[in-house]
Design an enzyme around this catalytic site. Structure first.
Site, short mmCIF file in Angstrom:
data_model
loop_
_atom_site.label_atom_id
_atom_site.label_comp_id
_atom_site.label_asym_id
_atom_site.label_seq_id
_atom_site.Cartn_x
_atom_site.Cartn_y
_atom_site.Cartn_z
N LYS A 112 -39.93 105.56 0.95
CA LYS A 112 -40.70 105.64 0.09
C LYS A 112 -40.83 106.62 -0.71
O LYS A 112 -40.62 106.36 -2.54
CB LYS A 112 -42.15 105.59 0.98
CG LYS A 112 -42.24 103.76 1.22
CD LYS A 112 -44.12 103.79 1.12
CE LYS A 112 -43.83 102.45 1.95
NZ LYS A 112 -44.91 101.60 2.00
N LYS A 196 -36.61 94.20 4.37
CA LYS A 196 -37.59 92.88 4.43
C LYS A 196 -39.05 92.80 3.49
O LYS A 196 -39.34 93.77 2.36
CB LYS A 196 -39.33 94.06 5.57
CG LYS A 196 -40.15 94.79 4.66
CD LYS A 196 -40.93 95.86 6.21
CE LYS A 196 -42.33 96.14 5.67
NZ LYS A 196 -42.98 95.50 4.95
N LYS A 199 -45.17 94.05 -0.18
CA LYS A 199 -46.71 94.07 -0.61
C LYS A 199 -45.55 94.49 -2.14
O LYS A 199 -46.22 94.46 -3.49
CB LYS A 199 -47.72 94.70 -0.63
CG LYS A 199 -48.50 93.61 0.07
CD LYS A 199 -49.51 94.36 0.65
CE LYS A 199 -50.42 94.42 2.24
NZ LYS A 199 -50.12 95.97 2.35
P1 ATP Z 1 -46.99 97.94 1.91
O1 ATP Z 1 -45.50 97.47 0.90
O2 ATP Z 1 -47.79 98.35 0.69
O3 ATP Z 1 -46.36 99.26 2.15
P2 ATP Z 1 -46.69 95.84 3.59
O4 ATP Z 1 -46.57 94.72 3.19
O5 ATP Z 1 -45.81 96.62 4.48
O6 ATP Z 1 -46.58 96.29 2.63
P3 ATP Z 1 -48.27 96.87 5.31
O7 ATP Z 1 -50.11 96.93 4.70
O8 ATP Z 1 -47.59 98.33 5.43
O9 ATP Z 1 -47.90 95.35 3.88
O10 ATP Z 1 -48.44 96.04 7.18
C1 ATP Z 1 -49.44 95.41 7.69
C2 ATP Z 1 -48.39 94.50 8.59
O11 ATP Z 1 -48.35 93.84 8.24
C3 ATP Z 1 -47.99 95.85 9.78
O12 ATP Z 1 -48.70 95.19 10.68
C4 ATP Z 1 -46.68 95.49 9.43
O13 ATP Z 1 -46.12 95.84 10.72
C5 ATP Z 1 -46.96 94.14 9.07
N1 ATP Z 1 -45.26 93.77 7.93
C6 ATP Z 1 -45.22 94.13 7.09
N2 ATP Z 1 -44.67 93.39 6.23
C7 ATP Z 1 -43.71 93.02 6.94
C8 ATP Z 1 -43.33 91.88 7.64
N3 ATP Z 1 -42.34 91.44 6.39
N4 ATP Z 1 -42.87 90.77 8.61
C9 ATP Z 1 -43.50 91.37 9.72
N5 ATP Z 1 -44.24 91.96 9.49
C10 ATP Z 1 -44.75 92.64 8.62
MG MG Z 2 -45.67 98.76 4.67
#
Ligand code: ATP
Ligand code: MG
Length: 332
Positions: A112, A196, A199
């Site tokens: 990041k 992955k 968001k």
């Molecule tokens: P950001 O990009 O803001 O970090 P994010 O999609 O990684 O967003 P988080 O809020 O960081 O979301 O994570 C929330 C939950 O979703 C965590 O338990 C994380 O392990 C899970 N998660 C995030 N992305 C994935 C993915 N691609 N596949 C499976 N689980 C995920």
């Molecule tokens: Mg995340």
């Protein structure tokens, strides 16, 4: 019932299918057998320096999506991180036990901060995993359901708990265990299966839970697939197809091996059409419930206030114990 804690950041208007498959489905499944705390971690979201009005809105939207996905406030404790001040205080105490080098090794920070450059990289982004450890240890959490991407952060939380116990005595912190679901632990980006689903990128590579279902279906049909025609689960040589199979497997509760048999001799297009249909079936009712909560935020705020009351009670007891062990004089 063993205690579990899990959370998501309100960093987008909508969660995505990776959050749903990797986390929310597990949260819902675990809430009967476990004492579950599910949190919207708004303090974590501050690391990306969000617009204030937008952060406030996204915090409520994230909570509404938890509820729409089946988190039941009668069985689970649903709350907002910043409502429980103990998170921040414990983060300081743990930060004083975290090595600078140890924190520097976190791959999420490296990724990041590389993306944001020196200007956009804050101390908050660096200490993010310490705050996450505080979130978990504050509730004497036994199990943490997270996606594969959070394994390293959870490892840090475990190390810190063990360090606290060896410095300040057994029982200072409960050492948490990961609960990582085998299938669907990591959903990949539809446009770039090497990354992955996240968001962060509001692009075609993610399926957002609050997206127009028609658009979600279109994104799935536009997913990048691999050379060849065979529908086979092989993440190494066919990451795109493997990703589609994983999603369909979880959404339809069908083992991947059964799907492989069912799609023998069929084309990628068939798989995409079926997955798109499964996604539309998921999103339509989910959005109805989420929108009901968002149309009446008073009810949502009541749920969150009740959750914060319970979380605060649990967290304050843990924090008192840790403060005492570390030698802080109790307030008279
Ligand atoms: P950001 O990009 O803001 O970090 P994010 O999609 O990684 O967003 P988080 O809020 O960081 O979301 O994570 C929330 C939950 O979703 C965590 O338990 C994380 O392990 C899970 N998660 C995030 N992305 C994935 C993915 N691609 N596949 C499976 N689980 C995920
Ligand atoms: Mg995340």
């Amino acid at each position: 019932r063993p205690r579990i804690f899990s959370a998501m950041q309100p960093t987008n208007d909508s969660l995505h299918l990776g959050n749903y498959i990797g986390a929310l489905t597990q949260w819902v499944a675990l809430q009967d057998s476990h004492d579950a705390l599910y949190c919207v971690v708004d303090l974590h979201a501050l690391t990306v320096n969000p617009d204030p009005a937008r952060l406030r809105d996204r915090t409520r939207r994230t909570a509404a999506q938890y509820l729409a996905a089946g988190v039941d406030p009668a069985r689970s404790t649903l709350f907002v991180q910043s409502h429980v001040h103990e998170h921040s205080e414990l983060a300081w105490l743990l930060g004083c036990q975290t090595g600078f080098g140890e924190a520097s090794r976190m791959t999420q920070f490296k990724d990041k901060s590389a993306k944001r450059g020196a200007e956009g990289t804050t101390v908050g982004l660096f200490t993010y995993p310490v705050l996450m450890a505080a979130d978990i240890l504050l509730y004497d959490t036994a199990l943490v359901p997270v996606g594969e991407d959070q394994r390293q952060h959870l490892e840090l939380a475990r190390d810190l708990a063990e360090r606290m116990n060896s410095r300040f005595g057994d029982g200072t912190c409960v050492v948490p265990e990961p609960h990582i679901m085998a299938a669907g632990a990591r959903i990949q980006d539809l446009q770039d299966p090497a990354r992955k689903m996240s968001k962060e990128d509001g692009n075609k590579g993610a399926v957002f839970l609050l997206d127009d279902p028609k658009r979600a279906a279109k994104n799935i049909k536009a997913a990048v697939t691999d050379d060849g025609t065979e529908i086979r689960y092989d993440p190494a040589t066919k990451p795109g197809v493997a990703n589609l199979l994983t999603m369909l497997s979880v959404l339809t509760s069908t083992p991947v091996a059964d799907l492989e048999r069912a799609y023998e001799g069929k084309m990628y297009g068939h798989l995409k059409v079926d997955l798109a249909e499964a996604v539309v079936e998921l999103l339509t009712p989910l959005q109805r419930v989420a929108n009901e909560y968002l149309d009446d935020p008073a009810e949502l705020d009541r749920v969150l206030a009740a959750g914060a009351d319970r979380a605060r009670e649990l967290g304050a007891a843990t924090l008192d114990r840790i403060r005492d062990r570390m030698g802080l004089v109790p307030a008279a």
